[in-house]
Design a protein around this motif. Structure first.
Motif, PDB file in Angstrom:
ATOM      1  N   MET A  38       0.817  -1.216   0.000  1.00  0.00           N
ATOM      2  CA  MET A  38       0.000   0.000   0.000  1.00  0.00           C
ATOM      3  C   MET A  38       0.852   1.269   0.000  1.00  0.00           C
ATOM      4  N   ARG A  39       2.151   1.116   0.246  1.00  0.00           N
ATOM      5  CA  ARG A  39       3.081   2.258   0.288  1.00  0.00           C
ATOM      6  C   ARG A  39       2.487   3.442   1.057  1.00  0.00           C
ATOM      7  N   PHE A  40       2.036   3.143   2.240  1.00  0.00           N
ATOM      8  CA  PHE A  40       1.417   4.110   3.138  1.00  0.00           C
ATOM      9  C   PHE A  40       2.427   5.180   3.533  1.00  0.00           C
ATOM     10  N   ILE A  56      -5.043  14.387   9.890  1.00  0.00           N
ATOM     11  CA  ILE A  56      -3.897  13.603   9.431  1.00  0.00           C
ATOM     12  C   ILE A  56      -4.082  13.340   7.943  1.00  0.00           C
ATOM     13  N   THR A  57      -3.042  13.628   7.169  1.00  0.00           N
ATOM     14  CA  THR A  57      -3.104  13.377   5.723  1.00  0.00           C
ATOM     15  C   THR A  57      -2.118  12.285   5.348  1.00  0.00           C
ATOM     16  N   TYR A  58      -2.519  11.478   4.363  1.00  0.00           N
ATOM     17  CA  TYR A  58      -1.727  10.327   3.934  1.00  0.00           C
ATOM     18  C   TYR A  58      -1.789  10.205   2.426  1.00  0.00           C
ATOM     19  N   PHE A  59      -0.883   9.406   1.911  1.00  0.00           N
ATOM     20  CA  PHE A  59      -1.018   8.842   0.575  1.00  0.00           C
ATOM     21  C   PHE A  59      -0.976   7.335   0.749  1.00  0.00           C
ATOM     22  N   ILE A  60      -1.866   6.650   0.072  1.00  0.00           N
ATOM     23  CA  ILE A  60      -1.861   5.193   0.033  1.00  0.00           C
ATOM     24  C   ILE A  60      -1.985   4.771  -1.424  1.00  0.00           C
ATOM     25  N   ARG A  61      -1.645   3.531  -1.686  1.00  0.00           N
ATOM     26  CA  ARG A  61      -1.760   2.975  -3.037  1.00  0.00           C
ATOM     27  C   ARG A  61      -2.487   1.637  -2.936  1.00  0.00           C
ATOM     28  N   ILE A  66      -1.765   2.988  -7.771  1.00  0.00           N
ATOM     29  CA  ILE A  66      -2.236   4.350  -8.045  1.00  0.00           C
ATOM     30  C   ILE A  66      -2.312   5.116  -6.723  1.00  0.00           C
ATOM     31  N   PRO A  67      -1.603   6.263  -6.620  1.00  0.00           N
ATOM     32  CA  PRO A  67      -1.617   7.009  -5.354  1.00  0.00           C
ATOM     33  C   PRO A  67      -2.983   7.647  -5.093  1.00  0.00           C
ATOM     34  N   LEU A  68      -3.374   7.602  -3.843  1.00  0.00           N
ATOM     35  CA  LEU A  68      -4.661   8.140  -3.434  1.00  0.00           C
ATOM     36  C   LEU A  68      -4.457   8.961  -2.171  1.00  0.00           C
ATOM     37  N   ALA A  69      -4.913  10.205  -2.191  1.00  0.00           N
ATOM     38  CA  ALA A  69      -4.830  11.055  -1.000  1.00  0.00           C
ATOM     39  C   ALA A  69      -5.956  10.687  -0.039  1.00  0.00           C
ATOM     40  N   TRP A  70      -5.637  10.688   1.246  1.00  0.00           N
ATOM     41  CA  TRP A  70      -6.629  10.375   2.270  1.00  0.00           C
ATOM     42  C   TRP A  70      -6.427  11.353   3.412  1.00  0.00           C
ATOM     43  N   LYS A  89     -11.563  13.215   3.510  1.00  0.00           N
ATOM     44  CA  LYS A  89     -11.334  13.131   2.071  1.00  0.00           C
ATOM     45  C   LYS A  89     -10.683  11.778   1.809  1.00  0.00           C
ATOM     46  N   GLY A  90     -11.165  11.066   0.818  1.00  0.00           N
ATOM     47  CA  GLY A  90     -10.568   9.774   0.525  1.00  0.00           C
ATOM     48  C   GLY A  90     -11.480   8.875  -0.278  1.00  0.00           C
ATOM     49  N   PRO A  91     -11.198   7.580  -0.243  1.00  0.00           N
ATOM     50  CA  PRO A  91     -11.865   6.647  -1.143  1.00  0.00           C
ATOM     51  C   PRO A  91     -13.270   6.226  -0.734  1.00  0.00           C
ATOM     52  N   TYR A  92     -13.695   6.518   0.484  1.00  0.00           N
ATOM     53  CA  TYR A  92     -14.982   6.035   0.966  1.00  0.00           C
ATOM     54  C   TYR A  92     -16.009   7.158   1.011  1.00  0.00           C
ATOM     55  N   ALA A  93     -17.282   6.799   0.867  1.00  0.00           N
ATOM     56  CA  ALA A  93     -18.352   7.765   1.094  1.00  0.00           C
ATOM     57  C   ALA A  93     -18.469   8.023   2.596  1.00  0.00           C
ATOM     58  N   LEU A  94     -18.158   6.975   3.398  1.00  0.00           N
ATOM     59  CA  LEU A  94     -18.169   7.069   4.860  1.00  0.00           C
ATOM     60  C   LEU A  94     -17.059   6.187   5.395  1.00  0.00           C
ATOM     61  N   TRP A  95     -16.285   6.716   6.339  1.00  0.00           N
ATOM     62  CA  TRP A  95     -15.279   5.935   7.073  1.00  0.00           C
ATOM     63  C   TRP A  95     -15.270   6.452   8.495  1.00  0.00           C
ATOM     64  N   HIS A  96     -15.657   5.603   9.438  1.00  0.00           N
ATOM     65  CA  HIS A  96     -15.701   5.949  10.866  1.00  0.00           C
ATOM     66  C   HIS A  96     -15.037   4.796  11.591  1.00  0.00           C
ATOM     67  N   HIS A  97     -13.857   5.041  12.185  1.00  0.00           N
ATOM     68  CA  HIS A  97     -13.030   3.984  12.763  1.00  0.00           C
ATOM     69  C   HIS A  97     -12.818   4.260  14.243  1.00  0.00           C
ATOM     70  N   GLN A  98     -13.375   3.380  15.075  1.00  0.00           N
ATOM     71  CA  GLN A  98     -13.206   3.464  16.522  1.00  0.00           C
ATOM     72  C   GLN A  98     -12.073   2.530  16.938  1.00  0.00           C
ATOM     73  N   HIS A  99     -11.205   3.024  17.830  1.00  0.00           N
ATOM     74  CA  HIS A  99     -10.094   2.251  18.386  1.00  0.00           C
ATOM     75  C   HIS A  99     -10.297   2.223  19.902  1.00  0.00           C
ATOM     76  N   HIS A 100     -10.588   1.044  20.459  1.00  0.00           N
ATOM     77  CA  HIS A 100     -10.852   0.917  21.896  1.00  0.00           C
ATOM     78  C   HIS A 100      -9.759   0.086  22.558  1.00  0.00           C
ATOM     79  N   PHE A 101      -9.400   0.460  23.786  1.00  0.00           N
ATOM     80  CA  PHE A 101      -8.363  -0.226  24.557  1.00  0.00           C
ATOM     81  C   PHE A 101      -8.901  -0.488  25.960  1.00  0.00           C
ATOM     82  N   GLU A 102      -8.720  -1.723  26.430  1.00  0.00           N
ATOM     83  CA  GLU A 102      -9.225  -2.111  27.746  1.00  0.00           C
ATOM     84  C   GLU A 102      -8.211  -3.037  28.409  1.00  0.00           C
TER      85      GLU A 102
END
Length: 155
Positions: A38-40, A56-61, A66-70, A89-102
């Motif tokens: 993915m060359r993140f 946070i801005t990234y480029f992924i492939r 093909i490079p994609l801005a996210w 901004k990115g490849p999804y119409a919706l992206w919601h990512h929860q990260h939980h730690f316990e």
């Protein structure tokens, strides 16, 4: 309206909450747990401590090199417990990512919950069935293995 998908993964890791938070709340560590193909690459400047409102801005492939801005925004943070990133901004119409730690006996339980929706209506649904859903499964499987390599396993 295209379907909203849910991906949930839980992993027990033999480290304490502070160690987990220090690693997973630093965007610079994402490269260590993302498949190399993915060359993140993060393009935004690093910050000392994660905060709500951080962008946070990234480029992924993800496809054919093909490079994609996210761009994601950290929308919620409760230090040591959870944070949420949402695509702006990115490849999804919706992206919601929860990260939980316990804390659990012998380490921590980390739970990722991702809600995502593909763009482009029928074409997005077709792309999801052909490769996107499978690619996300593969990315999270890779992540599980990379985390075990870095920190060990409780299983």
């Amino acid at each position: 309206m295209a379907a909203i998908h849910r991906l949930e993964r839980t992993q027990n890791i033999p480290i304490d909450l502070e160690q987990a938070w220090n690693f997973f709340s630093r965007p610079g560590n994402l490269e260590k747990i993302t498949p190399a193909y993915m060359r993140f690459r993060i393009t935004s400047p690093p910050v000392a401590r994660m905060y709500a409102g951080e962008v946070i801005t990234y480029f992924i492939r993800p496809l054919l090199g093909i490079p994609l801005a996210w761009m994601t925004e950290i929308t919620h943070v409760q230090e040591g417990r959870y944070f949420v990133d949402e695509q702006k901004k990115g490849p999804y119409a919706l992206w919601h990512h929860q990260h939980h730690f316990e804390a659990v006996p012998g380490g921590i339980k980390m739970t990722d919950i991702v809600h995502y929706q593909l763009p482009l209506g029928f074409l997005g649904t077709l792309a999801g069935k052909l490769f996107v859903n499978r690619q996300l499964e593969d990315i999270f499987a890779y992540r599980r293995e990379a985390i075990e390599q870095l920190f060990g396993s409780m299983n």
